[in-house]
Design an enzyme around this catalytic site. Structure first.
Site, PDB file in Angstrom:
ATOM      1  N   GLU A 193     -60.549  20.864 -26.637  1.00 50.05           N
ATOM      2  CA  GLU A 193     -60.239  22.075 -27.237  1.00 50.05           C
ATOM      3  C   GLU A 193     -58.661  22.387 -26.693  1.00 50.05           C
ATOM      4  OE1 GLU A 193     -60.617  26.641 -25.360  1.00 50.05           O
ATOM      5  OE2 GLU A 193     -62.377  25.343 -24.865  1.00 50.05           O
ATOM      6  N   ARG A 233     -52.407  29.126 -27.339  1.00 50.31           N
ATOM      7  CA  ARG A 233     -51.405  29.933 -26.416  1.00 50.31           C
ATOM      8  C   ARG A 233     -49.885  29.406 -26.520  1.00 50.31           C
ATOM      9  NH1 ARG A 233     -55.156  29.173 -20.730  1.00 50.31           N
ATOM     10  NH2 ARG A 233     -57.218  29.644 -21.893  1.00 50.31           N
ATOM     11  N   LYS A 284     -69.794  30.723 -24.688  1.00 52.64           N
ATOM     12  CA  LYS A 284     -68.801  30.148 -23.483  1.00 52.64           C
ATOM     13  C   LYS A 284     -69.055  31.487 -22.583  1.00 52.64           C
ATOM     14  CE  LYS A 284     -63.694  30.320 -22.666  1.00 52.64           C
ATOM     15  NZ  LYS A 284     -62.585  30.050 -23.398  1.00 52.64           N
TER      16      LYS A 284
END
Length: 212
Positions: free
Chosen positions: A45, A49, A133
């Protein structure tokens, strides 16, 4: 939804830990991903950001054999579309909005939506999601909270992320409703900056043993 759920589950079951990566320099993406794959961590993943994130996803998806490239910190439909265009094979969000659900519905790339409360889990189940998640895991109640959900919300599987470490990962992984965990410890920033790919491969190999 079923086909996408099956593909998402197949990805998450590849390994006990999904590396959660913050990549500042896209040039590090390929050797980093190769180091993780060499240690057994194929599903990766890359979080949106940093300005380098989309290029990192593009490079890993194109150049790293064996990697299943995901995109995290997806906050809106634009993020979703950009990540898919870059080559992401699964999408991860810290929470969920209707905009995200609409984007996921119109895409062939599966979404791992974030939830932190029983009400959020129930709402996502109504939308057809049973693989979620759990974020931020430690701050939202940790393994004890997830264990408490396992009976009333049976059939829902989680990937806890946020505060998960080598010290508590086995506790999460022992729960019946946890399919894997997400963690950043397998690719420490100092190791990435130093180009210590052998060290990261070692950490990945150690993470693979957590399922035993």
């Amino acid at each position: 939804m079923n086909d996408k759920t099956d593909r998402l589950l197949a990805t998450l079951k590849l390994q006990p830990v999904v590396p959660v990566l913050v990549i500042d320099d896209a040039r590090a993406a390929v050797p980093l991903a190769r180091a993780l794959v060499a240690g057994g961590l194929k599903a990766i993943e890359i979080t949106l950001r940093t300005p380098a994130a989309l290029e990192a996803i593009r490079l890993v998806a194109r150049e790293v054999e064996g990697a299943v490239t995901g995109a995290g910190t997806i906050l809106n439909a634009r993020n979703y579309d950009e990540a898919v265009d870059a080559g992401a094979q699964f999408i991860v969000s810290p929470g969920t909005t209707q905009e995200l659900l609409d984007a996921a519905r119109s895409s062939s790339v599966p979404l791992l939506p974030g939830a932190a409360t029983s009400s959020e889990v129930m709402a996502l189940r109504e939308e057809g999601y049973d693989v979620l998640k759990f974020f931020p895991a430690e701050q939202a109640g940790g393994a004890a909270y997830l264990k408490a959900l396992s009976s009333p919300l049976a059939g829902t599987l989680f990937c806890p992320t946020g505060g998960v470490s080598p010290e508590n990962a086995r506790t999460y992984l022992s729960l019946p409703n946890v399919v894997c965990v997400g963690g950043s410890w397998v690719a420490p920033k100092a190791m990435v900056e130093a180009g210590d790919w052998d060290g990261i491969t070692r950490l990945a190999s150690e993470a693979m043993l957590l399922a035993q």
